[in-house]
Motif scaffolding. Structure first.
Motif, short mmCIF file in Angstrom:
data_model
loop_
_atom_site.label_atom_id
_atom_site.label_comp_id
_atom_site.label_asym_id
_atom_site.label_seq_id
_atom_site.Cartn_x
_atom_site.Cartn_y
_atom_site.Cartn_z
N GLY A 136 -14.45 3.20 48.52
CA GLY A 136 -13.91 4.53 48.27
C GLY A 136 -14.65 5.22 47.14
O GLY A 136 -14.68 6.45 47.06
N TRP A 137 -15.25 4.41 46.24
CA TRP A 137 -16.12 4.95 45.17
C TRP A 137 -17.59 4.74 45.50
O TRP A 137 -18.46 5.21 44.78
N ASP A 156 -7.94 3.12 46.18
CA ASP A 156 -6.49 3.31 46.16
C ASP A 156 -5.78 2.32 45.25
O ASP A 156 -4.59 2.44 44.98
N LEU A 157 -6.52 1.33 44.74
CA LEU A 157 -5.94 0.36 43.81
C LEU A 157 -6.01 0.85 42.37
O LEU A 157 -5.08 0.63 41.58
N THR A 158 -7.10 1.52 42.00
CA THR A 158 -7.32 1.86 40.59
C THR A 158 -7.24 3.35 40.28
O THR A 158 -7.02 3.72 39.13
N PHE A 200 -20.53 -0.24 38.49
CA PHE A 200 -19.12 -0.28 38.13
C PHE A 200 -18.39 -1.16 39.15
O PHE A 200 -18.96 -1.54 40.19
N ALA A 201 -17.16 -1.50 38.86
CA ALA A 201 -16.43 -2.51 39.63
C ALA A 201 -16.19 -2.06 41.06
O ALA A 201 -16.06 -0.87 41.35
N GLY A 202 -16.08 -3.04 41.94
CA GLY A 202 -15.93 -2.76 43.35
C GLY A 202 -14.50 -2.72 43.84
O GLY A 202 -14.26 -2.84 45.05
N TYR A 203 -13.53 -2.52 42.95
CA TYR A 203 -12.13 -2.42 43.37
C TYR A 203 -11.94 -1.24 44.33
O TYR A 203 -12.62 -0.21 44.22
#
Length: 682
Positions: free
Chosen positions: A532-533, A604-606, A598-601
């Motif tokens: 999503g990012w 919709d989680l972060t 940057f992190a792969g979360y």
């Protein structure tokens, strides 16, 4: 990294904490650095023996910062009777103006202490926490403290002076001052770093930009570069902010090579403030449509330092393009092979790709003819030393098992190449994107040979070899049951079957069979890879997936820009737009400056992109990412003496207007508009 503050001006940069302090550390490179040496490892301010805390930090410019400080814990700020301003700038040397303000009506006496130290650590010594082998001495003369490091002919100095008298000792400076009511006291501190050559001369003084420069000179130079870039007008504020920040950071990342005396783009702060083959080439490809004049020095230097012999220590081979060039102590004494080091398997085909793309954009045939022998040598390397196993693929395995890089693709960390279940293959390895680069280099080399080198037979041969490589690759790397390309082949020719972002680079290279491109696009934008990012480096169902692992689940902006370019190449404009939209949305949370990773979360989680703790920022190929995404969204492609403009702006982004795009056509304007020009979502 988030609690650190940096300023830089090409060759020199400083990293401190949010108080402006530097403390001795081998955990992270805080300090004052120049040419791979730390010239300040301690720069610690106290007032009456008490540490200070930051009220605010002004970081508007890359080369200057102001810290507004007060003593005591944060809960005491409202009661502070005194405050301190540290105004610092960097430009060849380092200057800090230190001001103490008395907020009481009556006079007050203070003791200001600045602890100073220089460990002269090499950047590799910081990474490995090694002890120094030379000797450091300190001497005091008047208002000046001189710190000297010597190891045989290796000689570096740090010279610190103050405008106000104080008690100077070998560990710092003490000022006992009296400030009248509502008055202030100021001293100007000046730090000069000296890099001595073999003949005892200050090498930096011989460089055009090597001496000390004031803020006005740096600002004028940066503004001049920014003024040459195309002018952007758009409705998307994240794009506008990222574009301006990218131009500023590109100006700041330019540095001068000691040996070569030309301006080059450093790879990134703090670890990589030097020339990198792969990073410099990718950044050049990103920057080319905007500031093409920055590219020739990089191409020429990479060609000039091309490998010409077999050197196991440096992983050097004839025709190979360097990986990294360093100037520090460990390289000088051959404790590290970086003088230069050739441990990358991708920089060589990428060199040919950049040379061709540069000519296609600028029409500079003179440079193509000048570097004919270098380009031919690079193409020869692909089929000789690059093909370790004689299978027609590029493989890598370091010649230097002690200090060489094991992984010599762009994902060069130890665990980055794995099977789907998490196992690591042995060496040598042939990662998929290397074969794509080789294919593209042969196609482009054929164009150069036919058009500029008057060698149609060589062009025919390269095109035939490229076609054979494409056919062979699509058979050997394709995993039918999973419908994607293997990350790599292992030494036995077995498929290393992890699903990774590398398949996006294959689209960019053109090696993907047309019938399979749609399935690759689906994987890239599917939930396993797309957060999503942006596209993750490794899919979230793979054995080694880690959303905060360096190459095993993080999102790299540079990687995404190449993937978007590849999707565009195969006609997947909407998918390329989704990646562009996601990366630009993420840039808002980094004040327009995209970090290394940057992190792969999941988004919709972060609700915001999570910072990777030790990411370089600014980093050149992340800085170039918004520029390449602009090219993709506007559909800019050189064709002969014309620029094709075929925009596909993501929905909701509105209007994008880019004026005065330079190239062989002179300067042209491009305009694109999304179907629904509404406010861009955050």
């Amino acid at each position: 990294m988030t609690d650190l503050v940096s300023i830089l001006d090409g060759n020199t940069f400083l990293v401190s904490d949010r108080r402006g302090d530097i403390e001795p550390s081998f955990d992270f490179p805080t300090g004052l650095f120049s040419f791979d040496t730390r010239f300040l490892s301690t720069w610690l301010l106290t007032l009456d023996g008490e540490r200070l805390h930051a009220l605010s930090i002004d970081q508007a410019e890359s080369y200057s910062t102001r810290f507004f400080l007060a003593p005591g814990e944060p809960t005491h700020y409202l009661d502070a009777k005194v405050s301190v301003i540290r105004s610092r700038a960097i430009g060849g040397s380092f200057r800090e103006e230190l001001t103490v303000l008395n907020h009481l009506r009556e006079p007050v006496e203070f003791m200001v202490r600045l602890d100073v130290g220089a460990d002269f650590a090499d950047i590799f010594e910081i990474k490995a926490a090694r002890q120094k082998k030379g000797r450091t001495t300190a001497t005091v003369s008047g208002n000046e403290l001189r710190l000297v490091y010597r190891r045989d002919a290796f000689h570096r100095e740090t010279v610190i002076s103050t405008s106000e008298p104080g008690e100077i000792d070998v560990a710092g400076m003490t000022f006992r001052i009296r400030i009248e009511g509502h008055g202030e006291w100021t001293t100007r501190l000046h730090v000069v770093t000296v890099v001595y050559g073999a003949r005892g001369e200050d090498i930096r003084a011989t460089l055009p930009y090597g001496g000390s420069r004031d803020a006005a000179a740096i600002e004028a130079e940066q503004n001049e570069l920014i003024a040459r870039a195309p002018k952007l007008g758009c409705d998307c504020q994240p794009l506008a902010g990222a574009y301006r920040r990218s131009l500023n950071d590109l100006a700041a990342l330019r540095y001068e090579s000691i040996a070569l005396g030309v301006r080059l783009l450093a790879a990134g702060l703090p670890w990589f403030m030097t020339l990198f083959g792969r990073d410099s080439i990718f950044t050049s490809l990103q920057v080319l449509p905007f500031l093409p004049e920055l590219i020739p020095p990089t191409i020429q230097i990479l060609g000039g330092l091309q490998g010409h012999r077999v050197d196991d220590f440096r992983d050097e081979e004839p025709g190979k393009i360097l990986h990294e060039l360093r100037y520090g102590e460990t390289a000088g004494f051959e404790e590290q092979p970086h003088s230069p080091y050739y441990g990358s398997a991708d920089s060589t085909p990428l060199f040919v790709i950049l040379l061709d793309e540069y000519e296609r954009w600028t029409g500079d045939s003179q440079l193509v003819r000048l570097l004919e022998s270098r380009a031919r040598a690079a193409l020869d390397w692909i089929d000789t030393y690059g093909d370790l196993l004689g299978t027609g693929y590029i493989w890598y395995q370091t010649r230097n098992p002690r200090t060489g890089l094991p992984n010599q693709c762009w994902k060069d960390s130890l665990d980055s190449i794995s099977y789907a279940d998490g196992r690591l293959p042995g060496f040598p390895r042939a990662t998929c994107e290397l074969q794509g680069y080789a294919y593209d280099a042969k196609i482009r080399g054929a164009r150069l040979a036919r058009t500029f080198w008057n060698d149609p037979a060589y062009a025919d041969r390269l095109e035939r070899e490229a076609a054979e490589l494409k056919q062979r690759f699509n058979h050997d790397f394709w995993i039918p049951e999973k419908e994607y390309y293997a990350l790599a082949l292992d030494a036995d020719g077995r498929q290393v079957d992890a699903l990774s972002s590398n398949i996006g680079h294959l689209l960019w290279s053109g090696i993907v069979d047309e019938s399979r491109a749609g399935r690759i696009a689906e994987h890239l934008l599917g939930p396993r890879l797309f957060s999503g990012w942006g596209v993750r480096t490794l899919a979230d169902d793979q054995g080694r997936y880690n959303p905060i692992g360096y190459h095993v689940g993080t999102v790299w902006p540079f990687d995404n820009s190449i993937i978007a370019w590849g999707l565009w190449r195969y006609g997947y404009r909407e998918e390329a737009g989704r990646i562009s939209d996601a990366i630009l949305a993420a840039s808002r949370f980094f004040d327009g400056r995209l970090p290394e990773a940057f992190a792969g979360y999941n988004r919709d989680l972060t609700d915001y992109p999570v910072r990777y703790p030790t990411a370089c920022s600014p980093q050149a190929w992340s800085t170039g990412t918004p520029l390449l995404l602009l090219r993709v969204m506007l559909g800019l492609e050189p064709q002969g003496d014309h620029l094709i403009i075929d925009p596909a702006v993501p929905e909701g982004m509105g209007r994008i207007e880019l004026l005065d795009i330079p190239g062989r056509w002179g300067k042209v304007d491009a305009l694109g508009r999304s179907r629904t020009p509404t406010n861009h979502r955050p």
